[in-house]
Design a protein around this motif. Sequence first.
Motif, PDB file in Angstrom:
ATOM      1  N   CYS A  29       0.823  -1.211   0.000  1.00 26.08           N
ATOM      2  CA  CYS A  29       0.000   0.000   0.000  1.00 26.08           C
ATOM      3  C   CYS A  29       0.861   1.268   0.000  1.00 26.08           C
ATOM      4  CB  CYS A  29      -0.962   0.001   1.183  1.00 26.08           C
ATOM      5  SG  CYS A  29      -2.278  -1.235   1.007  1.00 26.08           S
ATOM      6  N   ALA A  30       2.117   1.135   0.371  1.00 23.60           N
ATOM      7  CA  ALA A  30       3.055   2.261   0.325  1.00 23.60           C
ATOM      8  C   ALA A  30       3.855   2.272  -0.977  1.00 23.60           C
ATOM      9  CB  ALA A  30       4.008   2.198   1.518  1.00 23.60           C
ATOM     10  N   GLY A  31       3.469   1.399  -1.926  1.00 24.18           N
ATOM     11  CA  GLY A  31       4.133   1.377  -3.226  1.00 24.18           C
ATOM     12  C   GLY A  31       5.369   0.499  -3.287  1.00 24.18           C
ATOM     13  N   PHE A  39       8.382 -21.505   3.317  1.00 23.20           N
ATOM     14  CA  PHE A  39       9.038 -22.793   3.507  1.00 23.20           C
ATOM     15  C   PHE A  39       8.057 -23.730   4.201  1.00 23.20           C
ATOM     16  CE2 PHE A  39      12.501 -19.995   2.754  1.00 23.20           C
ATOM     17  CZ  PHE A  39      13.419 -20.768   2.075  1.00 23.20           C
ATOM     18  N   ILE A  40       8.302 -25.028   4.088  1.00 26.03           N
ATOM     19  CA  ILE A  40       7.493 -26.079   4.701  1.00 26.03           C
ATOM     20  C   ILE A  40       6.125 -26.193   4.028  1.00 26.03           C
ATOM     21  CG2 ILE A  40       6.464 -26.991   6.847  1.00 26.03           C
ATOM     22  CD1 ILE A  40       9.488 -26.861   7.051  1.00 26.03           C
ATOM     23  N   LYS A  41       5.474 -25.081   3.815  1.00 22.88           N
ATOM     24  CA  LYS A  41       4.091 -25.077   3.333  1.00 22.88           C
ATOM     25  C   LYS A  41       3.997 -25.453   1.859  1.00 22.88           C
ATOM     26  CE  LYS A  41       2.690 -21.612   6.700  1.00 22.88           C
ATOM     27  NZ  LYS A  41       2.284 -20.236   6.929  1.00 22.88           N
ATOM     28  N   GLY A  42       3.065 -26.346   1.565  1.00 28.25           N
ATOM     29  CA  GLY A  42       2.775 -26.723   0.192  1.00 28.25           C
ATOM     30  C   GLY A  42       1.284 -26.890   0.002  1.00 28.25           C
ATOM     31  N   MET A  43       0.567 -26.627   1.071  1.00 25.92           N
ATOM     32  CA  MET A  43      -0.888 -26.793   1.028  1.00 25.92           C
ATOM     33  C   MET A  43      -1.541 -25.487   0.572  1.00 25.92           C
ATOM     34  SD  MET A  43      -1.245 -29.000   4.564  1.00 25.92           S
ATOM     35  CE  MET A  43      -0.986 -27.567   5.547  1.00 25.92           C
ATOM     36  N   GLU A  44      -2.824 -25.560   0.320  1.00 22.05           N
ATOM     37  CA  GLU A  44      -3.582 -24.400  -0.151  1.00 22.05           C
ATOM     38  C   GLU A  44      -3.935 -23.490   1.019  1.00 22.05           C
ATOM     39  OE1 GLU A  44      -5.192 -21.930  -2.937  1.00 22.05           O
ATOM     40  OE2 GLU A  44      -4.149 -23.797  -3.373  1.00 22.05           O
ATOM     41  N   TYR A  45      -3.300 -22.334   1.077  1.00 26.41           N
ATOM     42  CA  TYR A  45      -3.603 -21.316   2.076  1.00 26.41           C
ATOM     43  C   TYR A  45      -4.236 -20.123   1.362  1.00 26.41           C
ATOM     44  CZ  TYR A  45      -0.766 -23.784   5.531  1.00 26.41           C
ATOM     45  OH  TYR A  45      -0.272 -24.716   6.406  1.00 26.41           O
ATOM     46  N   SER A  46      -5.109 -19.432   2.034  1.00 27.03           N
ATOM     47  CA  SER A  46      -5.828 -18.312   1.419  1.00 27.03           C
ATOM     48  C   SER A  46      -4.895 -17.220   0.918  1.00 27.03           C
ATOM     49  CB  SER A  46      -6.839 -17.729   2.406  1.00 27.03           C
ATOM     50  OG  SER A  46      -7.825 -18.698   2.722  1.00 27.03           O
ATOM     51  N   GLU A  47      -3.768 -17.001   1.607  1.00 28.25           N
ATOM     52  CA  GLU A  47      -2.858 -15.928   1.188  1.00 28.25           C
ATOM     53  C   GLU A  47      -2.226 -16.170  -0.184  1.00 28.25           C
ATOM     54  OE1 GLU A  47      -0.323 -18.312   4.270  1.00 28.25           O
ATOM     55  OE2 GLU A  47      -2.390 -17.625   4.152  1.00 28.25           O
ATOM     56  N   TYR A  53      -4.962  -9.783  -5.898  1.00 28.79           N
ATOM     57  CA  TYR A  53      -5.579  -8.564  -5.372  1.00 28.79           C
ATOM     58  C   TYR A  53      -4.579  -7.431  -5.123  1.00 28.79           C
ATOM     59  CZ  TYR A  53      -9.339 -11.854  -4.450  1.00 28.79           C
ATOM     60  OH  TYR A  53     -10.318 -12.816  -4.589  1.00 28.79           O
ATOM     61  N   LEU A  54      -3.330  -7.794  -4.928  1.00 29.99           N
ATOM     62  CA  LEU A  54      -2.325  -6.799  -4.550  1.00 29.99           C
ATOM     63  C   LEU A  54      -1.275  -6.639  -5.643  1.00 29.99           C
ATOM     64  CD1 LEU A  54      -1.671  -7.989  -0.884  1.00 29.99           C
ATOM     65  CD2 LEU A  54      -3.076  -6.040  -1.606  1.00 29.99           C
ATOM     66  N   PRO A  55      -1.155  -5.447  -6.190  1.00 27.28           N
ATOM     67  CA  PRO A  55      -0.075  -5.233  -7.145  1.00 27.28           C
ATOM     68  C   PRO A  55       1.264  -5.301  -6.404  1.00 27.28           C
ATOM     69  CG  PRO A  55      -1.103  -3.157  -6.564  1.00 27.28           C
ATOM     70  CD  PRO A  55      -1.908  -4.236  -5.907  1.00 27.28           C
ATOM     71  N   ASN A  56       2.289  -5.702  -7.068  1.00 30.02           N
ATOM     72  CA  ASN A  56       3.637  -5.745  -6.494  1.00 30.02           C
ATOM     73  C   ASN A  56       3.786  -6.734  -5.348  1.00 30.02           C
ATOM     74  OD1 ASN A  56       4.572  -3.746  -8.289  1.00 30.02           O
ATOM     75  ND2 ASN A  56       3.680  -2.173  -6.984  1.00 30.02           N
ATOM     76  N   PHE A  57       2.946  -7.772  -5.324  1.00 26.20           N
ATOM     77  CA  PHE A  57       3.050  -8.823  -4.314  1.00 26.20           C
ATOM     78  C   PHE A  57       3.195 -10.154  -5.031  1.00 26.20           C
ATOM     79  CE2 PHE A  57       1.385 -12.137  -1.535  1.00 26.20           C
ATOM     80  CZ  PHE A  57       1.935 -11.824  -0.308  1.00 26.20           C
ATOM     81  N   GLU A  58       4.236 -10.899  -4.673  1.00 31.23           N
ATOM     82  CA  GLU A  58       4.478 -12.207  -5.278  1.00 31.23           C
ATOM     83  C   GLU A  58       4.676 -13.220  -4.158  1.00 31.23           C
ATOM     84  OE1 GLU A  58       7.643 -14.160  -8.433  1.00 31.23           O
ATOM     85  OE2 GLU A  58       7.366 -11.996  -8.390  1.00 31.23           O
ATOM     86  N   ILE A  59       4.079 -14.392  -4.304  1.00 31.03           N
ATOM     87  CA  ILE A  59       4.185 -15.426  -3.266  1.00 31.03           C
ATOM     88  C   ILE A  59       4.488 -16.775  -3.903  1.00 31.03           C
ATOM     89  CG2 ILE A  59       1.674 -15.783  -3.227  1.00 31.03           C
ATOM     90  CD1 ILE A  59       1.993 -16.327  -0.149  1.00 31.03           C
TER      91      ILE A  59
END
Length: 171
Positions: A29-31, A39-47, A53-59
């Motif tokens: 939100c601040a650009g 790490f560890i996680k491979g399951m489906e999480y909401s995030e 929904y968020l520009p400039n966000f990569e996961i």
Amino acid sequence: MIKGQIHVYTGNGKGKTTAALGLSLRAVCAGKRVYFGQFIKGMEYSELKAANYLPNFEIHQFGRDCFIFNKPTEEDILAAKKGIEILEKVLKDNSYDVVVLDELNVAIYYKLISVEEVINLLRGKADNIEVIITGRYAPQQLIDMADLVTEMKEVKHYYKKGVQARKGIES
């Protein structure tokens, strides 16, 4: 140029990943540009949908399944090592302002990667990148290296009453 700090969110209480996601939201939100590596996680999480929904966000996830109730396999170790390889580039190329290493402490605890590998990774980061490391069992070497350490302490948790993880709250 402002020096990027290293944060560690650890402890047995709920909220480490949630705090990292909150900081990520604030940064976007601040650009700022955010890379969120799990790490560890491979399951489906909401995030995992946040990039929609968020520009400039990569996961990205560097795990397969939640092996916490079993022993990690060679595939789990390889997934974590691949994550470290990717993050070496991410932390050097200045494409991101904030880099989250979610559940990295747990990956160290289960010996998927060594604390020495992580310290070398952090020493090689670009100076301006803010790094957030989450997960229980933060090793003392990371606590010593960090600029900010927050320990989440469980006082009471509804899980002990049988409440399972709920979509959008815990997963």
